[in-house]
Design a protein around this motif. Structure first.
Motif, PDB file in Angstrom:
ATOM      1  N   GLY A   1       1.119  -0.630   0.105  1.00 17.60           N
ATOM      2  CA  GLY A   1       0.166  -0.136  -0.248  1.00 17.60           C
ATOM      3  C   GLY A   1       1.102   1.721  -0.192  1.00 17.60           C
ATOM      4  N   PHE A   2       0.179   2.463   0.428  1.00 12.32           N
ATOM      5  CA  PHE A   2       0.781   3.574  -0.157  1.00 12.32           C
ATOM      6  C   PHE A   2       0.720   4.308   1.373  1.00 12.32           C
ATOM      7  CE2 PHE A   2       1.090   8.520  -0.976  1.00 12.32           C
ATOM      8  CZ  PHE A   2       2.355   8.228  -1.460  1.00 12.32           C
ATOM      9  N   GLY A   3       1.835   4.840   1.726  1.00 13.35           N
ATOM     10  CA  GLY A   3       1.941   5.482   3.116  1.00 13.35           C
ATOM     11  C   GLY A   3       1.584   6.706   3.212  1.00 13.35           C
ATOM     12  N   VAL A   4       1.620   7.766   3.813  1.00 15.03           N
ATOM     13  CA  VAL A   4       1.583   9.223   4.243  1.00 15.03           C
ATOM     14  C   VAL A   4       2.368   9.747   5.112  1.00 15.03           C
ATOM     15  CG1 VAL A   4      -0.030   9.393   1.975  1.00 15.03           C
ATOM     16  CG2 VAL A   4      -0.863  10.057   4.486  1.00 15.03           C
ATOM     17  N   PHE A   5       2.762   9.183   5.738  1.00 18.04           N
ATOM     18  CA  PHE A   5       3.644   9.700   6.713  1.00 18.04           C
ATOM     19  C   PHE A   5       4.299  11.270   6.777  1.00 18.04           C
ATOM     20  CE2 PHE A   5       7.346   9.167   9.640  1.00 18.04           C
ATOM     21  CZ  PHE A   5       7.056   9.653  10.885  1.00 18.04           C
ATOM     22  N   GLN A   6       4.598  12.282   7.475  1.00 16.60           N
ATOM     23  CA  GLN A   6       5.118  13.192   6.453  1.00 16.60           C
ATOM     24  C   GLN A   6       4.689  13.781   6.398  1.00 16.60           C
ATOM     25  OE1 GLN A   6       9.111  12.435   8.152  1.00 16.60           O
ATOM     26  NE2 GLN A   6       8.859  13.073  10.609  1.00 16.60           N
ATOM     27  N   VAL A   7       3.775  13.783   5.355  1.00 14.57           N
ATOM     28  CA  VAL A   7       2.961  14.190   3.617  1.00 14.57           C
ATOM     29  C   VAL A   7       2.987  15.449   4.357  1.00 14.57           C
ATOM     30  CG1 VAL A   7       2.624  14.314   1.357  1.00 14.57           C
ATOM     31  CG2 VAL A   7       3.385  12.441   2.394  1.00 14.57           C
ATOM     32  N   PRO A   8       2.845  16.701   4.264  1.00 13.95           N
ATOM     33  CA  PRO A   8       1.918  17.806   4.632  1.00 13.95           C
ATOM     34  C   PRO A   8       0.745  17.988   3.674  1.00 13.95           C
ATOM     35  CG  PRO A   8       4.270  18.970   3.999  1.00 13.95           C
ATOM     36  CD  PRO A   8       4.299  17.004   3.318  1.00 13.95           C
ATOM     37  N   ASP A   9      -0.438  17.914   4.424  1.00 13.53           N
ATOM     38  CA  ASP A   9      -1.783  17.808   4.294  1.00 13.53           C
ATOM     39  C   ASP A   9      -2.112  18.843   2.505  1.00 13.53           C
ATOM     40  OD1 ASP A   9      -4.502  16.661   4.561  1.00 13.53           O
ATOM     41  OD2 ASP A   9      -5.275  19.325   4.500  1.00 13.53           O
ATOM     42  N   ALA A  10      -0.981  19.429   2.610  1.00 12.32           N
ATOM     43  CA  ALA A  10      -1.267  20.500   1.167  1.00 12.32           C
ATOM     44  C   ALA A  10      -0.782  19.136  -0.422  1.00 12.32           C
ATOM     45  CB  ALA A  10      -0.547  21.543   0.858  1.00 12.32           C
ATOM     46  N   GLU A  11       0.376  18.920   0.131  1.00  8.71           N
ATOM     47  CA  GLU A  11       1.201  18.033  -0.799  1.00  8.71           C
ATOM     48  C   GLU A  11       0.038  16.070  -1.136  1.00  8.71           C
ATOM     49  OE1 GLU A  11       5.041  17.837  -0.240  1.00  8.71           O
ATOM     50  OE2 GLU A  11       4.852  19.124   0.773  1.00  8.71           O
TER      51      GLU A  11
ATOM     52  N   TYR B   1      -1.067  12.170  12.053  1.00  9.62           N
ATOM     53  CA  TYR B   1      -0.450  12.823  10.085  1.00  9.62           C
ATOM     54  C   TYR B   1      -0.661  14.493   9.762  1.00  9.62           C
ATOM     55  CZ  TYR B   1       1.553   8.178   9.867  1.00  9.62           C
ATOM     56  OH  TYR B   1       1.983   6.810  10.120  1.00  9.62           O
ATOM     57  N   GLY B   2      -1.797  14.461  10.058  1.00 13.08           N
ATOM     58  CA  GLY B   2      -2.993  15.913  10.232  1.00 13.08           C
ATOM     59  C   GLY B   2      -3.488  15.286   8.322  1.00 13.08           C
ATOM     60  N   ASN B   3      -3.092  14.367   8.027  1.00 15.64           N
ATOM     61  CA  ASN B   3      -3.599  15.160   6.850  1.00 15.64           C
ATOM     62  C   ASN B   3      -4.792  13.987   6.199  1.00 15.64           C
ATOM     63  OD1 ASN B   3      -2.348  11.959   6.859  1.00 15.64           O
ATOM     64  ND2 ASN B   3      -0.374  12.964   5.745  1.00 15.64           N
ATOM     65  N   GLU B   4      -5.424  14.010   6.702  1.00 18.25           N
ATOM     66  CA  GLU B   4      -6.764  12.394   6.480  1.00 18.25           C
ATOM     67  C   GLU B   4      -7.702  13.411   5.650  1.00 18.25           C
ATOM     68  OE1 GLU B   4      -7.828  10.307  10.888  1.00 18.25           O
ATOM     69  OE2 GLU B   4      -7.775  11.907  10.768  1.00 18.25           O
ATOM     70  N   ALA B   5      -7.765  14.911   5.751  1.00 19.02           N
ATOM     71  CA  ALA B   5      -8.620  15.467   4.567  1.00 19.02           C
ATOM     72  C   ALA B   5      -8.341  15.508   3.040  1.00 19.02           C
ATOM     73  CB  ALA B   5      -8.658  16.651   4.657  1.00 19.02           C
TER      74      ALA B   5
END
Length: 277
Positions: free
Chosen positions: A19-29, A51-55
């Motif tokens: 799968g694809f992880g999004v740890f430390q990826v800013p929400d805007a990116e 992570y603050g990027n669920e949205a």
């Protein structure tokens, strides 16, 4: 499009092995990164409340147009929200940010043993599962001792234990415990973030032998050990490359050569002492 094999969890739910992880990826990116992943062929996305990027993940899912039943979405409960009632509230908040009406996998992010709330938290997880709001429930960073407490107090065995695993930290004790109890082991930081793993002579030699990148060699090693992996990148070419690991197989001897790299090296916190809230 690459066809990713699935792992059958202990409740018969099928989860993509890569799968694809999004740890430390800013929400805007995050939206652009997840879109690139979905376009490359990923169908499993892993995020977390902290992570603050669920949205951003939810926006990418909505805009992708991919049918919901073709996707596998995981998020995690943060330590500060542990506890029965607070877990239920945090779940609703995560679901709203993701723009979804159900989740595929929900994980307790850390045991946070000093807080001593993970048993009550698990009971809330069991309610969410019983109510059909999540297809599978599991944990992250749990040691065998933490899991045994859940077995004693709960009625549902976790489907997944997501822990730091890579050739420098192979987690044999945890993996063997998970396997003995029907729990799938999932690797976060499968490429040992911040380490020198991809520059290891043994990894580089296999990359040359198989005509693959060092990252592809390490990911293939994980897959052949029946581990679920969630590599992370924000670069579209690297995102696609990390998925292209199903067209070759490491020999047993070559896979064993990577298993000699064990150092007991954690690149993240120790689950026995990490209690941040």
């Amino acid at each position: 499009m690459t066809s990713v094999p699935t792992v059958k969890l202990n409740n018969d739910v099928e989860m993509p092995q890569l799968g694809f992880g999004v740890f430390q990826v800013p929400d805007a990116e995050t939206t652009a990164a997840v879109k690139a992943a979905l376009e490359a062929g990923y169908r499993s996305i892993d995020t977390a409340a902290i992570y603050g990027n669920e949205a951003g993940v939810g926006k990418a899912i909505t805009e992708s147009g991919i049918p919901r039943d073709e996707l596998f979405v995981t998020t995690k409960l943060w330590n500060a929200d542990q506890g029965y009632d607070s877990t239920l509230k945090a779940f609703d908040e995560s679901l709203a940010k993701l723009g979804l009406d159900r989740l595929d996998l929900y994980l307790i992010h850390w045991p946070a043993p000093e807080l001593d709330r993970y048993v009550d938290t698990w009971k809330a997880f069991e309610k969410l599962y019983a109510d059909g709001r999540v297809r599978a429930i599991g944990v992250s960073n749990f040691q065998p001792e933490h899991l045994e407490r859940l077995f004693d107090a709960g009625s549902v065995v976790p489907a997944v234990n997501q822990v730091e695993v890579h050739p420098y930290l192979q987690q044999q004790r945890v993996r063997e415990f998970d396997a003995a109890h029907g729990i799938a082991t999932e690797a976060w930081s499968p490429l040992a973030k911040g380490g020198d793993l991809l520059g290891e002579p043994a990894v580089a030699a296999l990359a040359r032998k198989y005509g693959r990148s060092p990252a592809q060699i390490v990911l293939r090693w994980h897959l052949q050990r029946d581990t679920i992996v969630i590599p992370k990148s924000v670069t579209p070419s690297r995102i696609a490359e990390n998925l292209d690991v199903f067209g070759f197989t490491l020999t047993d001897e070559d896979a064993a050569s990577l298993s000699t790299l064990e150092r007991g090296l954690r690149t993240g916190p120790d689950p026995d002492t990490f209690n941040a809230a």
